[in-house]
Design an enzyme around this catalytic site. Structure first.
Site, short mmCIF file in Angstrom:
data_model
loop_
_atom_site.label_atom_id
_atom_site.label_comp_id
_atom_site.label_asym_id
_atom_site.label_seq_id
_atom_site.Cartn_x
_atom_site.Cartn_y
_atom_site.Cartn_z
N ILE A 85 0.84 -1.20 0.00
CA ILE A 85 0.00 0.00 0.00
C ILE A 85 0.87 1.25 0.00
O ILE A 85 0.63 2.19 -0.78
CB ILE A 85 -0.97 -0.02 1.20
CG1 ILE A 85 -1.95 -1.19 1.06
CG2 ILE A 85 -1.72 1.30 1.32
CD1 ILE A 85 -2.77 -1.51 2.30
N HIS A 118 -13.13 1.17 9.34
CA HIS A 118 -12.30 0.17 8.64
C HIS A 118 -12.88 -0.15 7.24
O HIS A 118 -13.25 -1.29 6.96
CB HIS A 118 -12.21 -1.11 9.49
CG HIS A 118 -10.98 -1.92 9.20
ND1 HIS A 118 -10.21 -2.50 10.17
CD2 HIS A 118 -10.38 -2.24 8.03
CE1 HIS A 118 -9.20 -3.15 9.63
NE2 HIS A 118 -9.28 -3.00 8.32
N1 LIG Z 1 -7.81 -0.37 6.37
C1 LIG Z 1 -7.97 -1.48 5.68
O1 LIG Z 1 -9.07 -1.85 5.31
C2 LIG Z 1 -6.75 -2.29 5.30
C3 LIG Z 1 -6.78 -3.14 4.19
C4 LIG Z 1 -5.62 -3.82 3.82
C5 LIG Z 1 -4.44 -3.68 4.57
N2 LIG Z 1 -4.46 -2.88 5.67
C6 LIG Z 1 -3.24 -2.68 6.46
O2 LIG Z 1 -2.38 -1.82 5.72
C7 LIG Z 1 -1.02 -2.08 6.08
C8 LIG Z 1 -0.19 -2.34 4.83
O3 LIG Z 1 -0.69 -3.51 4.18
P1 LIG Z 1 0.16 -4.16 2.98
O4 LIG Z 1 -0.59 -5.33 2.46
O5 LIG Z 1 0.54 -3.08 2.04
O6 LIG Z 1 1.44 -4.64 3.81
P2 LIG Z 1 2.67 -5.53 3.33
O7 LIG Z 1 2.43 -6.95 3.70
O8 LIG Z 1 3.02 -5.25 1.91
O9 LIG Z 1 3.80 -4.94 4.29
C9 LIG Z 1 5.05 -5.53 4.31
C10 LIG Z 1 6.11 -4.47 4.10
O10 LIG Z 1 6.05 -3.49 5.14
C11 LIG Z 1 7.34 -2.93 5.32
N3 LIG Z 1 7.73 -2.99 6.73
C12 LIG Z 1 7.99 -4.10 7.46
N4 LIG Z 1 8.39 -3.75 8.71
C13 LIG Z 1 8.36 -2.38 8.75
C14 LIG Z 1 8.67 -1.44 9.77
N5 LIG Z 1 9.12 -1.82 10.97
N6 LIG Z 1 8.54 -0.13 9.47
C15 LIG Z 1 8.13 0.27 8.25
N7 LIG Z 1 7.83 -0.59 7.25
C16 LIG Z 1 7.95 -1.90 7.50
C17 LIG Z 1 8.31 -3.76 4.47
O11 LIG Z 1 8.55 -3.06 3.26
C18 LIG Z 1 7.52 -5.02 4.18
O12 LIG Z 1 7.90 -5.65 2.98
C19 LIG Z 1 -1.06 -3.27 7.04
O13 LIG Z 1 -1.03 -2.82 8.36
C20 LIG Z 1 -2.40 -3.92 6.74
O14 LIG Z 1 -2.87 -4.67 7.81
C21 LIG Z 1 -5.57 -2.18 6.05
#
Ligand SMILES: NC(=O)c1ccc[n+]([C@@H]2O[C@H](COP(=O)([O-])OP(=O)(O)OC[C@H]3O[C@@H](n4cnc5c(N)ncnc54)[C@H](O)[C@@H]3O)[C@@H](O)[C@H]2O)c1
Length: 338
Positions: free
Chosen positions: A169, A296
């Protein structure tokens, strides 16, 4: 729910009824049935609590999973010796896939990419509106039109936007923000300077991110090392009048410290996720003019959910034609993924 057994692969659906209806809408179901033999799974079956389903597991090549899928434990894997792939038509696979699946050579893919898209869109919209402090102005306008002064607010031109996490994201947001007159900072322990530059962003550490951002958006996954990562000290580094956006997970931010900063009016916040979630009805965050809370909804909702089914069926089509999965999850990545 069944199809003619005219395909080499046998697919079992493992998700709750509500997910099945939203993820496998008729056009997606038609594609699925044209690609593989879909085992008839009765309504209400969450695949493991049903003797008929257990009896069918030895024939299953692919599990198409989704919200409500029980954990695919070593016992399930044992009962499904032909299993080649788990295609998850939802976000994180961590809760459902036992590590033994990888040891057995089962390919795992997730539709997190399809769920990431609407979050990135939501965030970009929030950044644009936050630039004008539109959330705060709208709330003030409701309270007293005469005291609403849009020209007293900062605008979006040249604003510095900080992204905490170059996750799926976070990267999508950075790519989209390139077309705006903004300066983008990004912080992520796994990101290199040249990767950040490719995203049109400047790589910085967390202190600099919080100290320099006018708008700060949280996109890190919730991991042991990110739980409470945004603590009182980091929040205190935010400039007066800045906006904090959280669409990631509530527990990444110290809830008491966030509440204090918002109640004092020093910062604004746009919160799609909170800790706890949902917020208690007496939470001050729900009534503050400088806080905009959504329940959410940044991820896939309504018709956006079918995108996750489309992604999973595309993965199945790749599997049947011998192509590598496009959204494969490797066990090595699991520790840093959402
Ligand atoms: N609001 C919603 O409806 C909704 C929907 C989907 C995802 N989300 C949330 O959004 C966030 C991002 O989701 P995603 O699928 O893009 O995640 P993702 O699985 O792609 O995130 C992994 C990446 O986060 C980074 N990361 C890891 N540790 C870190 C740290 N300590 N500090 C900064 N960056 C770090 C790294 O680049 C890693 O590869 C998550 O918290 C997820 O739960 C929320």
């Amino acid at each position: 729910m069944s199809s003619e057994p005219d395909s080499a692969l046998t697919v079992m659906l493992a998700m709750n009824d509500a997910s099945r209806a939203r993820v496998l809408v008729p056009r997606v179901m038609a594609r699925l049935e044209a690609t593989a033999t879909v085992l008839p799974v009765g309504p209400g079956t969450t695949f493991l609590d049903d003797r008929e389903v257990l009896a069918a597991l030895p024939d299953v090549d692919v599990l198409l999973t989704g919200w409500g899928c029980p954990r695919i434990s070593p016992e399930v894997l044992e009962a499904a010796p032909k299993l080649q792939a788990i295609l998850h038509a939802a976000g994180s696979v961590k809760a459902i896939v036992a590590p033994e699946a990888f040891d057995r050579g089962v390919q795992v893919s997730s539709a997190a990419h399809a769920n990431a898209l609407p979050v990135a869109e939501f965030t970009v919209a929030a950044v644009v509106l936050a630039g004008k402090r539109a959330f705060r102005l709208a709330a003030q306008y409701r309270i007293d039109r005469r005291k609403t002064d849009p020209h007293g607010m900062p605008g979006s031109y040249g604003t510095t936007v900080g992204l905490l996490g170059a996750s799926r994201i976070g990267r999508m947001v950075a790519e989209r923000l390139r077309t705006f007159d903004l300066h983008v900072l990004i912080s992520d322990p796994y990101l290199t300077q040249s990767e950040a530059a490719d995203l049109g962003a400047e790589l910085v550490g967390n202190d600099e991110l919080f100290g320099r951002s006018d708008i700060l958006s949280v996109h890190a996954p919730l991991l042991p090392e990110t739980t409470g990562l945004v603590d009182a000290r980091l929040l205190g580094l935010l400039r007066d009048g800045s906006v904090l956006i959280n669409t990631a997970r509530g527990k990444i931010i110290d809830a008491a410290a966030l509440e204090r900063e918002c109640v004092s009016g020093r910062i604004d916040a746009v919160l799609d996720v909170t800790d706890p979630e949902p917020l208690p009805p007496d939470s001050p965050l729900l009534d503050l003019p400088n806080v905009f809370v959504t329940p959410h909804v940044a991820g896939a909702v309504g018709n956006e959910i079918a995108r996750l089914g489309e992604l999973a069926v595309s993965e199945l089509e790749r599997l049947t034609t011998g192509q590598p999965l496009q959204h494969a999850i490797s066990p090595a990545d699991l520790g840093r993924l959402a």
